[in-house]
Design an enzyme around this catalytic site. Sequence first.
Site, PDB file in Angstrom:
ATOM      1  N   CYS A   1     -87.705 -71.592 -94.778  1.00 58.76           N
ATOM      2  CA  CYS A   1     -88.920 -70.897 -95.183  1.00 58.76           C
ATOM      3  C   CYS A   1     -90.120 -71.798 -94.871  1.00 58.76           C
ATOM      4  CB  CYS A   1     -88.975 -70.511 -96.647  1.00 58.76           C
ATOM      5  SG  CYS A   1     -87.750 -69.296 -97.114  1.00 58.76           S
TER       6      CYS A   1
ATOM      7  N   ARG B   1     -88.868 -72.672 -89.232  1.00 61.13           N
ATOM      8  CA  ARG B   1     -88.259 -72.917 -90.543  1.00 61.13           C
ATOM      9  C   ARG B   1     -87.552 -71.687 -91.105  1.00 61.13           C
ATOM     10  NH1 ARG B   1     -90.437 -77.724 -92.842  1.00 61.13           N
ATOM     11  NH2 ARG B   1     -89.462 -77.079 -94.762  1.00 61.13           N
TER      12      ARG B   1
ATOM     13  N   TRP C   1     -86.414 -67.495 -94.561  1.00 65.16           N
ATOM     14  CA  TRP C   1     -84.986 -67.594 -94.255  1.00 65.16           C
ATOM     15  C   TRP C   1     -84.310 -67.076 -95.509  1.00 65.16           C
ATOM     16  CZ3 TRP C   1     -80.611 -70.074 -96.209  1.00 65.16           C
ATOM     17  CH2 TRP C   1     -79.513 -70.143 -95.343  1.00 65.16           C
TER      18      TRP C   1
ATOM     19  N   ASN D   1     -90.290 -71.187-101.267  1.00 64.55           N
ATOM     20  CA  ASN D   1     -89.210 -71.750-100.457  1.00 64.55           C
ATOM     21  C   ASN D   1     -88.230 -72.395-101.425  1.00 64.55           C
ATOM     22  OD1 ASN D   1     -87.586 -73.145 -98.649  1.00 64.55           O
ATOM     23  ND2 ASN D   1     -89.071 -74.784 -98.321  1.00 64.55           N
ATOM     24  N   GLY D   2     -86.937 -72.094-101.295  1.00 67.92           N
ATOM     25  CA  GLY D   2     -85.951 -72.697-102.187  1.00 67.92           C
ATOM     26  C   GLY D   2     -85.151 -71.626-102.901  1.00 67.92           C
TER      27      GLY D   2
ATOM     28  N   GLU E   1     -70.728 -83.038 -81.260  1.00 73.65           N
ATOM     29  CA  GLU E   1     -72.123 -82.636 -81.100  1.00 73.65           C
ATOM     30  C   GLU E   1     -72.258 -81.586 -79.985  1.00 73.65           C
ATOM     31  OE1 GLU E   1     -74.663 -82.751 -82.758  1.00 73.65           O
ATOM     32  OE2 GLU E   1     -76.363 -82.568 -81.427  1.00 73.65           O
TER      33      GLU E   1
ATOM     34  N   LYS F   1     -73.730 -77.814 -80.616  1.00 80.78           N
ATOM     35  CA  LYS F   1     -74.857 -77.269 -79.847  1.00 80.78           C
ATOM     36  C   LYS F   1     -74.479 -75.921 -79.243  1.00 80.78           C
ATOM     37  CE  LYS F   1     -78.087 -80.048 -80.555  1.00 80.78           C
ATOM     38  NZ  LYS F   1     -77.578 -80.107 -81.891  1.00 80.78           N
TER      39      LYS F   1
ATOM     40  N   GLU G   1     -74.228 -73.152 -82.010  1.00 84.25           N
ATOM     41  CA  GLU G   1     -75.475 -72.682 -82.623  1.00 84.25           C
ATOM     42  C   GLU G   1     -76.412 -72.027 -81.614  1.00 84.25           C
ATOM     43  OE1 GLU G   1     -78.069 -75.696 -84.366  1.00 84.25           O
ATOM     44  OE2 GLU G   1     -77.399 -77.166 -82.919  1.00 84.25           O
TER      45      GLU G   1
ATOM     46  N   HIS H   1     -51.356 -82.552 -81.390  1.00 82.14           N
ATOM     47  CA  HIS H   1     -50.829 -82.294 -82.735  1.00 82.14           C
ATOM     48  C   HIS H   1     -51.134 -80.872 -83.205  1.00 82.14           C
ATOM     49  CE1 HIS H   1     -49.635 -86.452 -83.067  1.00 82.14           C
ATOM     50  NE2 HIS H   1     -50.838 -86.802 -82.639  1.00 82.14           N
TER      51      HIS H   1
ATOM     52  N   LYS I   1     -84.694 -74.570 -89.341  1.00 80.58           N
ATOM     53  CA  LYS I   1     -84.772 -76.036 -89.358  1.00 80.58           C
ATOM     54  C   LYS I   1     -85.148 -76.452 -90.776  1.00 80.58           C
ATOM     55  CE  LYS I   1     -86.042 -79.474 -86.029  1.00 80.58           C
ATOM     56  NZ  LYS I   1     -84.754 -79.539 -85.324  1.00 80.58           N
TER      57      LYS I   1
END
Length: 657
Positions: free
Chosen positions: A2, A27, A78, A104-105, A526, A530, A533, A549, A652
Amino acid sequence: MCGIIGYVGDQSALDVALNGLRRLEYRGYDSSGIAVVGAGALRIARRAGKLANLEKLLSEGAEADPMPGTTGMGHTRWATHGGPTDANAHPHTDCTGAIAVIHNGIIENFAALRAELEAVGHELASETDTEVVAHLLEVELGNVAAAPAAAVPEDVTPRPIRPGTGGAPGPGASANLTAEPGTHPLTMALQRVCRRLEGAFTLVVLHRDSPEVVVGARRNSPLVVGLGAGEAFLASDVSAFIAHTREAMEIGQDQVVEARRDGVTVTDFAGEVVEGRRYHVDWDAGAAEKGGYPYFMLKEINEQPTALADTLRGRLSTDGAIVLDEERLSVQDFRDVDKVFIVACGTAYHAGLIAKYAIEHWTRLPCEVEMASEFRYRDPVLDRSTLVIAISQSGETLDTLMAVKHAREQKARVLAICNTNGSTIPRESDAVLYTRCGPEVGVASTKTFLGQVAACLLVGLYLAQVRGVLYGDEVAAYVERLQRMPDLVERTLGRLEPIRELARSLADAKAVLFLGRHVGYPVALEGALKLKELAYMHAEGFPAGELKHGPIALIEPGLPVIIVAPSPRGRAHLHGKIVSNIQEVRARGARTIVIAEDGDVVVEPYADHLIRVPATSSLFAPLVTTLPLQVFACELALARGLDVDQPRNLAKSVTVE
Ligand code: F6R
């Protein structure tokens, strides 16, 4: 998570809010909204979907200025409570329509508060946790108007809402009372409301009758103030107002800020005035713009040589000691360390995994790396001689922040590696090393990952130095070699066309596997993250030796498998093993894509595609081997027609647990 902007000044609040939201959209982009107070009215516009939907809505009306006024706020969401609909988009209002709130939160006790409010007749129009705040403010404005001012600061106990005490909905008290800075009725009402809230929140509120103020509050969620000439801004981060001012002020935990044209006043939730720490932002608006690139991610990938060089600059003092940024720990504290924990999330966690190899190798200290979201729930063994390294680009990731708080409660020392000055995690830590990568706007971390790896390597060298495990000249030699890495990064970026072509050709692949050994394993993780996402593709990273295995059952003819090969020089024993692993997957029909250093001829016969990177020492290799994987994911996602700056469901700076 947010994005929030609040404004009071002389400019069009709508323009300031819209421009701020354009910079904050990374965000969250499920919905957006704006509220403006002007000409005796509170006007609100909000829309589900990306900011473009709101901009379209605003341009459809007949009025030249659909929201006149110079006090206002904007929000990009968000979603947490309630889906991404128009009705759940912020701002939210009270029963009278005079108060507007953005948030936000997560307000964890919102269900109980909502039930209390509904019991006395408040009607809530959305499914959000945020809306209760607007109604609580309506209640508390009534209480503030009824209470003698002197009684307010002492009244810190949360109280239930009762009918007849301002609890029931009604016209509400007007907030249009002139007041001393910090004692505006809206400020006092927000202090009271915050005392009742549980969870994490940044709130910004407006009142129809109070164009002179915009009021904000924070707990465990970011809020920073921009101080302009005759204007003030409240925002989730400085990028929202950097085009207007570079003078900023931090707002501490559990504080309320009342912003007016002529300045700001900060209080705690009990109403006591407190000092905010001012600082100057050392980058300008251009750094947070695309600069000719179609996507921030492409720009940020190309900024990596500079980001790395800036992170490393000036780290060695004239007497050969490594320099951190803020050290509230003594050299003796570092000497006393007998165990290291690294806590971080996502990409930052992968940087931590790489750091483990270097820290253990250089310092001979045991080093555990843990996902921050798991750390405090398993009761880790921590004490005064434990060093916890918290890695976070944003400095606001709530999982990491909570891990930091837990570590400090257990008396461990905490060192933060962070990219955002003035953010919460460095403030809550004992020492800080900033990655000086500049603002990262693309949701997927790229340049800050490189910065984090470099910062971790510096911390490893620092520990080795103060503990006397490495001599000063050995440390200096490592730092010197590290300082040559930006050049190698630049050269690597210059030769990635083959991986771009390959990525485009694999746009229809169903899955990709990534394999690595030693530091190549976190690089594989990583690369897989990438790809997941950005391209929404099934991707997994494995230690190459682990494949047999179980995961080897995933290999089928044509499956692309990317292998990060270690150097045949530094780690010859590992190199031989990975060559066997490449052959194992190839024998089962996989299409092998091998990332190998210049001069590694041994892998050639087994690579269907060979991506070359410059040779470097093993522990520094992730600084170059990660680059083709970033470019691969980005290019493949673009070939699929996806927005690499704003992947679906993500945001983000993740400020919820
Ligand atoms: C992935 C990514 C995330 C972040 C994670 C931690 O590309 O960016 O996995 O790395 O959310 O964020 P920070 O570093 O801000 O704590």
